[in-house]
Design a protein around this motif. Structure first.
Motif, PDB file in Angstrom:
ATOM      1  N   LYS A   1       0.803  -1.218   0.000  1.00 38.07           N
ATOM      2  CA  LYS A   1       0.000   0.000   0.000  1.00 38.07           C
ATOM      3  C   LYS A   1       0.842   1.277   0.000  1.00 38.07           C
ATOM      4  O   LYS A   1       0.298   2.369   0.074  1.00 38.07           O
ATOM      5  CB  LYS A   1      -0.959   0.000   1.194  1.00 38.07           C
ATOM      6  CG  LYS A   1      -2.021  -1.087   1.104  1.00 38.07           C
ATOM      7  CD  LYS A   1      -3.187  -0.845   2.038  1.00 38.07           C
ATOM      8  CE  LYS A   1      -2.798  -0.976   3.493  1.00 38.07           C
ATOM      9  NZ  LYS A   1      -3.985  -0.840   4.379  1.00 38.07           N
ATOM     10  N   THR A   2       2.146   1.162  -0.064  1.00 38.34           N
ATOM     11  CA  THR A   2       3.013   2.335  -0.146  1.00 38.34           C
ATOM     12  C   THR A   2       3.633   2.497  -1.525  1.00 38.34           C
ATOM     13  O   THR A   2       4.455   3.384  -1.724  1.00 38.34           O
ATOM     14  CB  THR A   2       4.144   2.235   0.889  1.00 38.34           C
ATOM     15  OG1 THR A   2       4.971   1.101   0.565  1.00 38.34           O
ATOM     16  CG2 THR A   2       3.591   2.077   2.287  1.00 38.34           C
TER      17      THR A   2
ATOM     18  N   VAL B   1      -1.032   2.579  -5.168  1.00 36.94           N
ATOM     19  CA  VAL B   1      -1.813   1.492  -4.585  1.00 36.94           C
ATOM     20  C   VAL B   1      -2.434   1.975  -3.273  1.00 36.94           C
ATOM     21  O   VAL B   1      -1.723   2.371  -2.349  1.00 36.94           O
ATOM     22  CB  VAL B   1      -0.927   0.257  -4.332  1.00 36.94           C
ATOM     23  CG1 VAL B   1      -1.754  -0.865  -3.722  1.00 36.94           C
ATOM     24  CG2 VAL B   1      -0.270  -0.207  -5.623  1.00 36.94           C
ATOM     25  N   ALA B   2      -3.763   1.973  -3.221  1.00 38.48           N
ATOM     26  CA  ALA B   2      -4.471   2.406  -2.015  1.00 38.48           C
ATOM     27  C   ALA B   2      -4.785   1.236  -1.099  1.00 38.48           C
ATOM     28  O   ALA B   2      -4.863   1.394   0.118  1.00 38.48           O
ATOM     29  CB  ALA B   2      -5.752   3.143  -2.392  1.00 38.48           C
TER      30      ALA B   2
ATOM     31  N   VAL C   1      -6.304  -2.080  -5.349  1.00 39.43           N
ATOM     32  CA  VAL C   1      -7.117  -0.867  -5.429  1.00 39.43           C
ATOM     33  C   VAL C   1      -6.178   0.277  -5.806  1.00 39.43           C
ATOM     34  O   VAL C   1      -5.280   0.633  -5.045  1.00 39.43           O
ATOM     35  CB  VAL C   1      -7.828  -0.575  -4.103  1.00 39.43           C
ATOM     36  CG1 VAL C   1      -8.677   0.686  -4.226  1.00 39.43           C
ATOM     37  CG2 VAL C   1      -8.694  -1.764  -3.688  1.00 39.43           C
ATOM     38  N   ILE C   2      -6.392   0.842  -7.000  1.00 41.83           N
ATOM     39  CA  ILE C   2      -5.488   1.858  -7.534  1.00 41.83           C
ATOM     40  C   ILE C   2      -6.171   3.215  -7.492  1.00 41.83           C
ATOM     41  O   ILE C   2      -7.297   3.385  -7.978  1.00 41.83           O
ATOM     42  CB  ILE C   2      -5.079   1.530  -8.985  1.00 41.83           C
ATOM     43  CG1 ILE C   2      -4.468   0.132  -9.058  1.00 41.83           C
ATOM     44  CG2 ILE C   2      -4.107   2.578  -9.509  1.00 41.83           C
ATOM     45  CD1 ILE C   2      -3.225  -0.051  -8.227  1.00 41.83           C
ATOM     46  N   ASP C   3      -5.493   4.169  -6.892  1.00 46.99           N
ATOM     47  CA  ASP C   3      -5.939   5.566  -6.916  1.00 46.99           C
ATOM     48  C   ASP C   3      -5.271   6.206  -8.117  1.00 46.99           C
ATOM     49  O   ASP C   3      -4.102   6.583  -8.076  1.00 46.99           O
ATOM     50  CB  ASP C   3      -5.546   6.262  -5.614  1.00 46.99           C
ATOM     51  CG  ASP C   3      -6.218   7.610  -5.467  1.00 46.99           C
ATOM     52  OD1 ASP C   3      -6.913   8.029  -6.398  1.00 46.99           O
ATOM     53  OD2 ASP C   3      -6.031   8.255  -4.409  1.00 46.99           O
TER      54      ASP C   3
ATOM     55  N   GLU D   1     -15.372   2.597  -1.073  1.00 49.25           N
ATOM     56  CA  GLU D   1     -15.223   1.775   0.123  1.00 49.25           C
ATOM     57  C   GLU D   1     -16.505   1.020   0.458  1.00 49.25           C
ATOM     58  O   GLU D   1     -16.475  -0.080   1.016  1.00 49.25           O
ATOM     59  CB  GLU D   1     -14.814   2.646   1.316  1.00 49.25           C
ATOM     60  CG  GLU D   1     -13.506   3.395   1.127  1.00 49.25           C
ATOM     61  CD  GLU D   1     -12.301   2.474   1.128  1.00 49.25           C
ATOM     62  OE1 GLU D   1     -12.378   1.405   1.763  1.00 49.25           O
ATOM     63  OE2 GLU D   1     -11.296   2.822   0.480  1.00 49.25           O
ATOM     64  N   THR D   2     -17.652   1.609   0.103  1.00 45.60           N
ATOM     65  CA  THR D   2     -18.933   1.000   0.484  1.00 45.60           C
ATOM     66  C   THR D   2     -19.441   0.002  -0.553  1.00 45.60           C
ATOM     67  O   THR D   2     -20.485  -0.619  -0.344  1.00 45.60           O
ATOM     68  CB  THR D   2     -19.982   2.102   0.678  1.00 45.60           C
ATOM     69  OG1 THR D   2     -20.077   2.880  -0.527  1.00 45.60           O
ATOM     70  CG2 THR D   2     -19.579   3.018   1.830  1.00 45.60           C
TER      71      THR D   2
END
Length: 280
Positions: free
Chosen positions: A23-24, A38-39, A53-55, A99-100
């Protein structure tokens, strides 16, 4: 099949991966173009990576998407994740991840069809899971390319300063009686009666004058000592620290994993592998 966020599935996932944290990492194309970071990661109920999960920040497009793990190559030493052929159009067509959102089969199908538009569900494949149908997207061929890490312990020496003592340097005043000798002079009067040299000589009556009250004054002086005190620098004290150096040796028992290979049957093994330590 339900999917879980990485930290929900394993709160100590960083320790599980030996301190590495996906995630970093930033996401780059194979051509070196940064397209996001990567989030999070989604894993299945057995802990296998399925999506990153990609921002994204791809030109003017900015949203979170799901990237199938099979399209990525994680490089922890370089602190990067590389992706094969992610285009701006694909980012635009991919459903936005929130997220939901419940990542169900319909959502995964939308994601899959962006990367594999020719892929269609075949009725006779319904008893086969999505991940088995698309092994190149979900990295199911890992069973043929497994990585086994061998670990070893090393002694790491660190230093820290510890106060072992303290020296206080000050001053106080001592008193003593001092003596000094000063020579002084003091005048006194000495009166002598002597016989004149002209004794018996007749004095001229005209020059003779008898007077009363004639006084001769002589001033007497004496020296008196003047004693005062003056302060002088007697001595200088310099305080400094000197560092003495010496070597401290320590020893402990460390462990190292060695590879054990147990084969059965007639196998032809590739001997091209080498000890990693020989590469340096």
């Amino acid at each position: 099949m339900p999917l879980y966020k990485l930290e929900e599935f394993d709160p100590n996932y960083r320790e599980t991966f030996g301190g590495d944290d996906v995630k970093t990492l930033d996401l780059y194309t194979e051509g070196g173009v940064r397209v996001g970071s990567v989030a999070d990661a989604l894993v299945d109920q057995e802990g296998r990576f399925r999506y990153l999960v990609i921002d994204t920040s791809f030109d003017s497009v900015s949203k979170k998407i799901l990237l199938p793990i099979g399209l990525s190559h994680i490089n922890y030493p370089a602190q990067r994740v590389y992706v094969d052929g992610l285009s701006k159009e694909q980012v635009e067509y991919l459903p936005e991840y929130q997220e939901t959102i419940n990542v169900d089969e319909d959502y995964e199908k939308e994601v899959r069809l962006v990367f594999r538009p020719e892929s269609r569900d075949i009725s006779e494949q319904q008893d086969i899971s999505l991940y088995e149908r698309e092994p190149d997207l979900y990295n199911l061929n890992e069973q043929y390319h497994q990585t086994l890490r061998l670990y070893e312990e090393r002694l790491i020496a660190n230093k820290h300063r510890v106060k072992t003592g303290e020296v206080k340097v000050g001053k106080h005043v001592e008193t003593q009686i001092a003596q000094v000798t000063v020579p002084v002079k003091k005048e006194r009067v000495l009166i002598e009666r002597v016989l004149p040299t002209e004794i018996g000589t007749v004095v001229d009556p005209k020059a003779l004058k008898f007077q009363e009250g004639e006084i001769a004054r002589i001033e007497l002086y004496e020296e008196r000592p003047e004693i005062r005190k003056e302060a002088f620098v007697r001595e200088e004290i310099r305080v400094k620290k000197v560092v003495d150096r010496h070597t401290v040796e320590a020893q402990d028992t460390i462990r190292r994993e060695q590879l054990d290979i147990d084969t059965t049957g007639e196998l032809h093994m590739d001997a091209a592998s080498r000890n990693p330590e020989e590469a340096f």
